[in-house]
Design a protein around this motif. Structure first.
Motif, PDB file in Angstrom:
ATOM      1  N   ILE A  61       0.847  -1.196   0.000  1.00 28.43           N
ATOM      2  CA  ILE A  61       0.000   0.000   0.000  1.00 28.43           C
ATOM      3  C   ILE A  61       0.881   1.245   0.000  1.00 28.43           C
ATOM      4  O   ILE A  61       0.626   2.200  -0.731  1.00 28.43           O
ATOM      5  CB  ILE A  61      -0.927  -0.020   1.234  1.00 28.43           C
ATOM      6  N   GLU A  62       1.954   1.192   0.798  1.00 30.08           N
ATOM      7  CA  GLU A  62       2.859   2.334   0.886  1.00 30.08           C
ATOM      8  C   GLU A  62       3.488   2.631  -0.482  1.00 30.08           C
ATOM      9  O   GLU A  62       3.546   3.781  -0.909  1.00 30.08           O
ATOM     10  CB  GLU A  62       3.946   2.045   1.925  1.00 30.08           C
TER      11      GLU A  62
ATOM     12  N   LYS B 214       0.932   4.191  -2.805  1.00 25.61           N
ATOM     13  CA  LYS B 214       0.630   5.540  -2.354  1.00 25.61           C
ATOM     14  C   LYS B 214       1.782   6.479  -2.739  1.00 25.61           C
ATOM     15  O   LYS B 214       1.563   7.586  -3.205  1.00 25.61           O
ATOM     16  CB  LYS B 214       0.438   5.531  -0.843  1.00 25.61           C
TER      17      LYS B 214
ATOM     18  N   ASN C   3      -4.256   6.417  -5.971  1.00 27.33           N
ATOM     19  CA  ASN C   3      -5.239   6.762  -4.950  1.00 27.33           C
ATOM     20  C   ASN C   3      -5.908   5.506  -4.380  1.00 27.33           C
ATOM     21  O   ASN C   3      -5.620   4.383  -4.795  1.00 27.33           O
ATOM     22  CB  ASN C   3      -6.268   7.764  -5.491  1.00 27.33           C
ATOM     23  N   TRP C   4      -6.820   5.731  -3.432  1.00 27.87           N
ATOM     24  CA  TRP C   4      -7.408   4.625  -2.665  1.00 27.87           C
ATOM     25  C   TRP C   4      -8.070   3.574  -3.554  1.00 27.87           C
ATOM     26  O   TRP C   4      -7.812   2.391  -3.417  1.00 27.87           O
ATOM     27  CB  TRP C   4      -8.417   5.207  -1.677  1.00 27.87           C
TER      28      TRP C   4
ATOM     29  N   ILE D  67      -5.519   1.528  -5.413  1.00 28.27           N
ATOM     30  CA  ILE D  67      -4.803   0.590  -4.536  1.00 28.27           C
ATOM     31  C   ILE D  67      -5.701  -0.607  -4.219  1.00 28.27           C
ATOM     32  O   ILE D  67      -5.274  -1.758  -4.275  1.00 28.27           O
ATOM     33  CB  ILE D  67      -4.349   1.308  -3.244  1.00 28.27           C
TER      34      ILE D  67
ATOM     35  N   MET E 273       5.263  10.690   2.873  1.00 21.27           N
ATOM     36  CA  MET E 273       4.660   9.449   3.329  1.00 21.27           C
ATOM     37  C   MET E 273       4.581   9.509   4.844  1.00 21.27           C
ATOM     38  O   MET E 273       3.742   8.907   5.480  1.00 21.27           O
ATOM     39  CB  MET E 273       5.504   8.234   2.905  1.00 21.27           C
TER      40      MET E 273
ATOM     41  N   ARG F 168      -3.966  17.690  -1.864  1.00 20.44           N
ATOM     42  CA  ARG F 168      -3.798  16.257  -2.086  1.00 20.44           C
ATOM     43  C   ARG F 168      -3.596  15.880  -3.546  1.00 20.44           C
ATOM     44  O   ARG F 168      -2.781  15.046  -3.880  1.00 20.44           O
ATOM     45  CB  ARG F 168      -5.029  15.510  -1.561  1.00 20.44           C
TER      46      ARG F 168
ATOM     47  N   ARG G  10      -0.339  14.163  -5.164  1.00 20.87           N
ATOM     48  CA  ARG G  10      -0.366  12.940  -5.970  1.00 20.87           C
ATOM     49  C   ARG G  10       0.446  13.123  -7.237  1.00 20.87           C
ATOM     50  O   ARG G  10       1.212  12.269  -7.634  1.00 20.87           O
ATOM     51  CB  ARG G  10      -1.812  12.632  -6.374  1.00 20.87           C
TER      52      ARG G  10
ATOM     53  N   ARG H  18       4.102  13.216  -6.444  1.00 19.17           N
ATOM     54  CA  ARG H  18       4.625  11.903  -6.056  1.00 19.17           C
ATOM     55  C   ARG H  18       4.933  11.028  -7.267  1.00 19.17           C
ATOM     56  O   ARG H  18       5.811  10.174  -7.205  1.00 19.17           O
ATOM     57  CB  ARG H  18       3.621  11.188  -5.157  1.00 19.17           C
TER      58      ARG H  18
ATOM     59  N   GLY I 225      -0.511   6.464 -10.810  1.00 20.71           N
ATOM     60  CA  GLY I 225      -0.601   7.851 -10.366  1.00 20.71           C
ATOM     61  C   GLY I 225      -0.991   8.820 -11.469  1.00 20.71           C
ATOM     62  O   GLY I 225      -1.455   9.914 -11.204  1.00 20.71           O
TER      63      GLY I 225
END
Lengths: 281, 263
Positions: free
Chosen positions: A183-184, A187, A192-193, A196, B53, B73, B77, B80, B108
């Motif tokens: 998950i890490e 992320k 996104n959720w 994942i 993180m 956020r 994203r 990242r 992503g």
């Protein structure tokens, strides 16, 4: 040398027994519980009331009943095809409640998993579900029967309710088994959720999801039989109820038992096949 | 201008546990930096504070000209995706194939639905194949990723980070679970990536000798503070002693090449 001394000391000349298990509180509690169960059993054997039925007589009568049931089954109040149809009704009840339950549980299971949700949401779902599970399925059906009337609607709602309780626990625990690092990683790469969940969590727990769902389907099948008898949900359970308490027909009871047995074995075989298949791929 | 700048960065877990205090680093494009220090010194926290993180307590992180700690956020994203991350335990999705794991690096860039369904463009797939070929994994492409050896898994991890098209790679103990042979392969790849693609690489390492051999710059961290920041050639025995808090002779380090330090 030192080593020899130690080896000698491994078997010291002593008369005292050497304890391996510590005699702590839990060990004492377990022993006391076992002891009281033994005492109660012995007292039970001496004090039970057998009125005028002898032990041997009772056992032989039971076996005679079994013999009549299973060696002389017959069709009296329904035909073979009607019986088959009734079993299919029961299976449909089990299937429907399992599918609805699985869909709801998948979503709520994700929210209940500690690694995918906030502690607050996760704990509240888990606690609620623990209460749902603590009440037996039959009781839920009867509770919903107040609103929906005794019958198939109450059975579907009640059984779904309990299935959801059961599956949320099973699903969320299999989601929690996923390596937190996965998950890490996702992320950290900007996923996104939802991504994942669908790309890592669900593929990783697919085996668990399928086997838990199938297990629940088997449970729901036997519950559906009982619901037919107890809550008027129809299916083979209703015939079972009629044969046993209305017509008092032992032989037909045998027929119905065979129906259920055959289908239970079929389900078991399918379950084993599916599990073998998902373990390979 | 520097690619990454950390200014007065601190992380406090509670009143008594201070993981990082007053970290100031400026990192240029294409630099290969090794962060060394004893276990619990704050190396992992430092790395994770860079891409949030772990949320830093205070300080500033500027990446590619953007103040990372004050972005929304969605913007976080996006940023990242420009920072690849590689971990000690690879963290691949075991039940999926190697190429699927590599393609996860593209999530992503996608909308929730497209990403969740795992729909990738032909270009992305071709890029994944190319990366796997570059990392010598062309034959393993359709294998389940738990069938690979540790070194191969780490290479998949690298491919997954590279397909993000990153400007920087953060590597958290990438070779700590690998044998010396696989470790060398991984470090060689990281070096090659840094040199040929101009990607900044920041590696947390336990092995001082590896750090000295590969990096352009060493950052020594001890008890949440930077105690050394300079080239590997300038580092002295005393400074390594200071980082690890023990005599150099007690460390299991093979510094057979005298040229590594001027001490």
């Amino acid at each position: 040398m030192d080593f020899e001394n130690i080896m000698k000391r491994i078997a010291p000349p002593s008369n005292r027994p050497v304890r391996v298990k510590p005699m702590n509180q839990s060990a004492i509690v377990i022993r006391l519980t076992l002891l009281s169960l033994v005492i109660l059993t012995i007292i039970g054997f001496f004090t039970y009331d057998d009125t005028d039925v002898g032990m041997l007589e009772g056992i032989t009568a039971t076996f005679t009943n079994f013999k009549v049931m299973f060696t002389e089954p017959h069709f009296n109040h329904f035909t073979f095809m009607e019986g088959l149809y009734q079993v299919l009704v029961t299976i449909s009840l089990a299937l429907l409640t399992t599918v609805i339950g699985a869909v709801i549980s998948l979503m709520l299971g994700l929210l209940a998993a500690k690694n995918l949700s906030t502690p607050k949401i996760s704990n509240s779902i888990k606690n609620f579900v623990a209460v749902v599970r603590a009440v037996p399925t039959v009781l839920w059906v009867l509770i919903f029967a107040i609103a929906a009337g005794l019958g198939s609607v109450a059975a579907v709602i009640g059984m779904t309710f309990h299935s959801v309780g059961y599956l949320i626990k099973a699903y969320s625990e299999s989601f929690e088994e996923l390596d937190d690092g996965v998950i890490e990683v996702l992320k950290a790469s900007g996923a996104n959720w939802w991504q994942i969940v669908w790309q890592a969590v669900i593929p990783s727990s697919m085996t668990y999801i399928i086997s838990w769902t199938f297990l629940r389907f088997e449970i729901n099948f036997s519950v559906a039989v009982a619901m037919g008898a107890a809550a008027g949900a129809g299916g083979i359970g209703y015939d079972l109820f009629m044969a046993s308490s209305f017509y008092l027909d032992l032989r037909e009871l045998g027929t119905i038992t065979f129906y259920i047995l055959v289908f239970a074995i079929l389900l078991e075989i399918v379950a084993i096949r599916i599990k073998r298949h998902i373990n390979i791929t | 201008m520097a690619l990454l700048e950390l200014f007065n960065l601190s992380k406090r877990y509670d009143q008594h546990t201070i993981a990082l205090s007053d970290i100031n680093i400026s990192v240029n494009k294409g630099e290969f930096i090794a962060v060394i220090g004893p276990s619990g010194a704050g190396k992992s926290t430092l790395l994770r504070c860079i891409n949030r993180m772990i949320e830093p307590t205070n300080g500033e992180v500027t990446f590619d000209g953007v103040d990372l700690l004050h972005v929304k956020r969605k913007e976080l994203r996006r940023l990242r995706t420009k920072i690849g991350m590689i971990f000690q335990h690879y963290h691949l999705v075991n039940r999926l194939t190697v190429i699927e794991n590599v393609l996860h690096g593209r999530l992503g860039y996608k909308s929730s639905v497209v990403g969740a369904l795992g729909i990738y463009t032909k270009k992305e797939k071709e890029q994944a194949i190319q990366l796997l070929r570059m990392l010598g994994l062309a034959d393993q492409m359709y294998k389940r990723s738990d069938k690979l050896s540790g070194g191969q898994k780490q290479r998949v991890g690298i491919a997954r980070a590279l397909i993000q098209d990153p400007k920087m790679l953060l590597c958290d103990e990438p070779i700590a679970s690998l044998d010396p042979n696989a470790s060398k392969i991984i470090m060689d790849y990281l070096q090659k990536i840094s040199q040929s693609l101009g990607i900044t690489v920041i590696v947390n390492l336990h092995q001082v000798d590896v750090a000295l051999q590969y990096s352009d710059r060493i950052i020594g961290v001890s008890q949440g503070q930077i105690v050394y920041d300079g080239t590997p050639t300038d580092i002295t025995q005393e400074q390594i002693h200071q980082i690890y808090g023990s005599d150099f002779d007690d460390l299991m380090v093979e510094m057979n090449k005298e040229k590594h330090y001027a001490g």
